[in-house]
Scaffold this active site. Structure first.
Site, PDB file in Angstrom:
ATOM      1  N   CYS A   4      34.454  81.517  61.803  1.00  0.00           N
ATOM      2  CA  CYS A   4      33.385  82.022  62.675  1.00  0.00           C
ATOM      3  C   CYS A   4      32.402  82.850  61.856  1.00  0.00           C
ATOM      4  CB  CYS A   4      33.995  82.896  63.759  1.00  0.00           C
ATOM      5  SG  CYS A   4      35.229  82.015  64.712  1.00  0.00           S
TER       6      CYS A   4
ATOM      7  N   ARG B 208      29.316  77.894  57.903  1.00  0.00           N
ATOM      8  CA  ARG B 208      30.759  78.156  58.050  1.00  0.00           C
ATOM      9  C   ARG B 208      31.396  77.208  59.050  1.00  0.00           C
ATOM     10  NH1 ARG B 208      31.999  83.381  56.116  1.00  0.00           N
ATOM     11  NH2 ARG B 208      33.739  83.616  57.536  1.00  0.00           N
TER      12      ARG B 208
ATOM     13  N   TRP C  36      34.087  78.800  65.900  1.00  0.00           N
ATOM     14  CA  TRP C  36      34.745  77.516  65.619  1.00  0.00           C
ATOM     15  C   TRP C  36      36.006  77.523  66.459  1.00  0.00           C
ATOM     16  CZ3 TRP C  36      39.136  75.449  63.016  1.00  0.00           C
ATOM     17  CH2 TRP C  36      39.024  74.097  62.660  1.00  0.00           C
TER      18      TRP C  36
ATOM     19  N   ASN D 134      36.632  86.988  64.813  1.00  0.00           N
ATOM     20  CA  ASN D 134      36.917  85.888  63.894  1.00  0.00           C
ATOM     21  C   ASN D 134      38.397  85.996  63.542  1.00  0.00           C
ATOM     22  OD1 ASN D 134      36.974  83.905  61.984  1.00  0.00           O
ATOM     23  ND2 ASN D 134      35.871  85.043  60.397  1.00  0.00           N
ATOM     24  N   GLY D 135      39.142  84.907  63.728  1.00  0.00           N
ATOM     25  CA  GLY D 135      40.569  84.929  63.379  1.00  0.00           C
ATOM     26  C   GLY D 135      41.396  84.417  64.543  1.00  0.00           C
TER      27      GLY D 135
ATOM     28  N   GLU E  80      39.655  64.557  43.240  1.00  0.00           N
ATOM     29  CA  GLU E  80      38.475  65.252  43.742  1.00  0.00           C
ATOM     30  C   GLU E  80      37.426  64.264  44.231  1.00  0.00           C
ATOM     31  OE1 GLU E  80      37.239  67.856  44.734  1.00  0.00           O
ATOM     32  OE2 GLU E  80      35.074  67.768  44.393  1.00  0.00           O
TER      33      GLU E  80
ATOM     34  N   LYS F 128      35.990  64.202  48.058  1.00  0.00           N
ATOM     35  CA  LYS F 128      34.551  64.345  48.343  1.00  0.00           C
ATOM     36  C   LYS F 128      34.066  63.204  49.218  1.00  0.00           C
ATOM     37  CE  LYS F 128      33.979  67.473  47.542  1.00  0.00           C
ATOM     38  NZ  LYS F 128      34.521  68.631  46.963  1.00  0.00           N
TER      39      LYS F 128
ATOM     40  N   GLU G  50      35.523  63.416  52.846  1.00  0.00           N
ATOM     41  CA  GLU G  50      35.103  64.498  53.742  1.00  0.00           C
ATOM     42  C   GLU G  50      33.643  64.396  54.164  1.00  0.00           C
ATOM     43  OE1 GLU G  50      35.007  67.978  50.330  1.00  0.00           O
ATOM     44  OE2 GLU G  50      35.233  68.571  52.412  1.00  0.00           O
TER      45      GLU G  50
ATOM     46  N   HIS H 238      53.233  50.925  39.810  1.00  0.00           N
ATOM     47  CA  HIS H 238      54.411  51.371  40.579  1.00  0.00           C
ATOM     48  C   HIS H 238      54.149  51.290  42.074  1.00  0.00           C
ATOM     49  CE1 HIS H 238      56.205  52.631  36.822  1.00  0.00           C
ATOM     50  NE2 HIS H 238      55.037  53.148  36.506  1.00  0.00           N
TER      51      HIS H 238
ATOM     52  N   LYS I 217      33.445  75.388  56.377  1.00  0.00           N
ATOM     53  CA  LYS I 217      33.332  75.758  54.969  1.00  0.00           C
ATOM     54  C   LYS I 217      34.522  76.598  54.520  1.00  0.00           C
ATOM     55  CE  LYS I 217      31.568  76.151  50.903  1.00  0.00           C
ATOM     56  NZ  LYS I 217      31.688  74.956  50.010  1.00  0.00           N
TER      57      LYS I 217
END
Ligand code: AGP
Length: 616
Positions: free
Chosen positions: A2, A27, A76, A102-103, A485, A489, A492, A508, A611
């Site tokens: 948030c 965020r 959020w 927030n939390g 990575e 990327k 997402e 394998h 974020k």
């Protein structure tokens, strides 16, 4: 996730609140709201599900009386969906008190039962409203917002940053934090609170970091910080090193495009001030040699992209500092009952410094007696404050949800740390350090060459691949974390399934996935500095090519061995093995962005993501 902002001062607060929330949009959120004590002593609130523009439009259509004391929030959703009723602020004490949060308050259900039994009613499904009603009850008992906060936070369990204002105390905003971010902005005759400095950086760059379990009261002239038991505490001032413009898109099509273009300077700025006469000297680590001499192992903990940076850093730490290194996902680490103690150094990596999984793992490590060091990109963040030492990355504000420039800055910080630890432990001579420093200092220019030489080419074939349904990434040695990575990327921001494999793993199992036309990115080691690995990867390419794969090779300038087998070759400048990851990842960042753009997606705020993941 948030976004939080508070303001007290001489100016009308609504525009300050809304523009502050706009800088916190990155965020990730799904509703927004404000509360203002107006000039007539009334308390007005407005909150709407959806993006900030929905709130703006509503305020334009139905103006709210303005005033000089206000709080704002972007939510959020955690407890309760993104609805107007669940949006913050939440009201209590006969709608004279407004609260934002927030939390996650873990014991909200039992507190809610207690309050319902006392006759209180609720208008939302949120844990926040429980805190608001509790605060209202305490305010009715004391008539003092700070005392009411003190009584309230002692009942709360979990993670919270709470801000509140009360109609009967204009000119005052009070906040409290536990395991969640809150920083203070110090203005001239005005003061601010924010979940991070982006909330107020356009007004002031003078800031104070608030510690764990502390309460802050701001008025236009004064900032008072006390701990939960009421004792005054010292707070550390800091200067925000970037300005509001840096947090703007600056003409780029997206924050991600801007931040990929800043990868060279993110590396250069992370090095800056930490190399003297060819040797590494990290000011934040002065006098802390015992953190590195008394240990016999290092555990790197992080999540997502930060974890992949840690996997790259492992090679440098082991090669240069000669200390065993394990890399673990933070959310797995503390639940496996790890064998750690005073001879373990736990290195956390976090761009935001607020990732709850990583924060809780750091706290666990400290409680188990391990030493802790944080690599972080956000000044005043919670994780660095919970650590014995900090090495900041200086990538500047990273706004796009997909981490790019912070990733290369994290690897840079890890390399500086590895060279520093190697010197402290006597594992590296000054000459050996100077050689590696020279390689590292050459990286920004090499990244710039990749951006200049390949960006257009990559965006072109990304466009052609817009309808692809899956992409595979292969790498060996330090190229393996880069494959992971690259896959992350792509997943997402383009929502295409992608998977990274160690190239040696192909036979394998994963080679069964290869069918005609399957796009495969391959990180090709240097033929000059890694001839053995180069040969193995070229034979991997031949194996999948023989089965119809479409090969996109990320290979060193001049490497001709890949030409017969690759449909596309993305060139990176020659570099020693440990420095190749910093170059090879750049085409993958560009590709992910190009493909997402070709699909018409929002590369900065991809669906379902935030974020900073400030809940476990
Ligand atoms: C990376 O692109 C993702 N946004 C995500 O994996 C991120 O790296 C992870 O959540 C860790 O975030 P942090 O660095 O802020 O702790």
């Amino acid at each position: 996730m948030c976004g939080i902002i508070g303001y007290v001062g001489p100016r009308p607060s609504q525009d300050i609140l809304i523009s502050g929330l706009a800088r916190l949009e990155y965020r990730g959120y799904d509703s927004a709201g404000i509360a203002v004590i107006d000039g007539e002593g009334g308390l007005g609130t407005r909150k709407r599900a959806g993006k900030l523009q929905v709130l703006r439009d509503d305020l334009a259509a139905h103006p709210l009386a303005d005033g000089t004391t206000g709080i704002g929030h972007t939510r959020w959703a955690t407890h309760g969906g993104p609805t107007d009723a669940n949006a913050h602020p939440h009201l209590a004490d006969d709608d004279k008190l407004a609260v934002i949060h927030n939390g996650i308050i873990e014991n909200f259900a039992e507190l809610k039962s207690e309050l319902v039994a006392e006759g209180y009613t609720f208008r939302s499904e949120t844990d926040t409203e429980v805190a608001a009603v509790l605060l209202g009850r305490e305010y009715q008992a004391s008539g003092d917002l700070v005392e009411a906060f003190r009584a309230t936070v002692s009942r709360l369990e979990g993670a919270f940053t709470l801000l509140a204002l009360h109609r009967d105390q204009p000119g005052l905003v009070v906040g409290a934090r536990r395991n969640s971010p809150l920083v203070i902005g110090l203005g001239d005759g005005e003061n601010f609170l924010g979940s991070d400095v982006a909330a107020f950086v356009e007004h002031t760059r003078h800031a104070l970091a608030i510690g764990q379990d502390e309460i802050v009261a701001i008025t236009p002239q004064e900032v008072t910080v006390t701990d939960f038991s009421g004792d005054a505490v010292d707070v550390e001032p800091f200067e925000v090193v970037w300005d509001a413009a840096a947090a703007d898109k600056g003409g780029w099509s997206s924050f991600m495009a801007k931040e990929v273009s800043e990868e060279p300077e993110a590396v250069a700025n992370t090095i800056r001030g930490r190399v003297h006469d060819g040797l590494v000297q990290i000011p934040e680590l002065d006098g802390l040699d015992e953190l590195f001499t008394g240990i016999d192992r290092v555990i790197v903990i992080a999540c997502g992209t930060a974890a992949y940076a840690g996997m790259v850093g492992k090679y440098a730490l082991e090669q240069w500092a000669r200390v065993p290194v394990d890399v673990e996902l933070a959310h797995e680490f503390r639940y496996r009952d790890p064998v750690i103690g005073p001879r373990t150094l736990v290195v956390s990596i976090s761009q935001s410094g607020e990732t709850m999984d990583t924060l809780m793992a750091v706290k666990y490590a400290r409680e188990a007696g391990a030493k802790t060091l944080s690599i972080c990109n956000t000044q005043g963040a919670t994780i660095p404050r919970e650590s014995d030492a900090i090495v900041y990355t200086h990538a500047g504000p990273e706004v796009a949800v997909a981490s790019t420039k912070a990733f290369v800055a994290q690897i840079t910080a890890l390399y500086l740390l590895a060279l520093h630890v190697g010197r402290v432990r006597g594992a590296l001579t000054d000459e050996a350090i100077a050689e590696q420093v020279a390689q590292l200092e050459a990286v920004p220019e090499k990244i710039a060459r990749v951006l200049a030489g390949e960006q257009e080419h990559i965006e072109q074939f990304a466009h052609w691949m817009a309808d692809t349904r899956s992409v595979i990434f292969l790498g060996r040695h330090v190229g393996y974390p880069i494959a992971l990575e690259g896959a992350l990327k792509l997943k997402e921001i383009s929502y295409i399934h992608a998977e990274g494999f160690a190239a040696g793993e192909l036979k394998h199992g994963p080679i069964a996935l290869i069918e005609p036309g399957q796009p495969v990115f391959v990180m090709v080691p240097s033929p000059t500095s890694s001839p053995l690995l180069h040969a193995k990867v070229v034979s991997n390419i031949q194996e999948i090519r023989a089965r119809g794969a479409r090969i996109i090779a990320v290979a060193e300038e001049g490497d001709a061995a890949v030409l017969p087998f690759a449909d596309e070759v993305l060139r990176i400048p020659l570099a020693e093995p440990l420095f190749e990851p910093l170059l090879a990842v750049v085409p993958l960042h560009i590709f992910a962005m190009g493909l997402a753009t070709a699909k018409g997606l929002d590369v900065d705020q991809p669906r379902n993501l935030a974020k900073s993941v400030t809940v476990e």
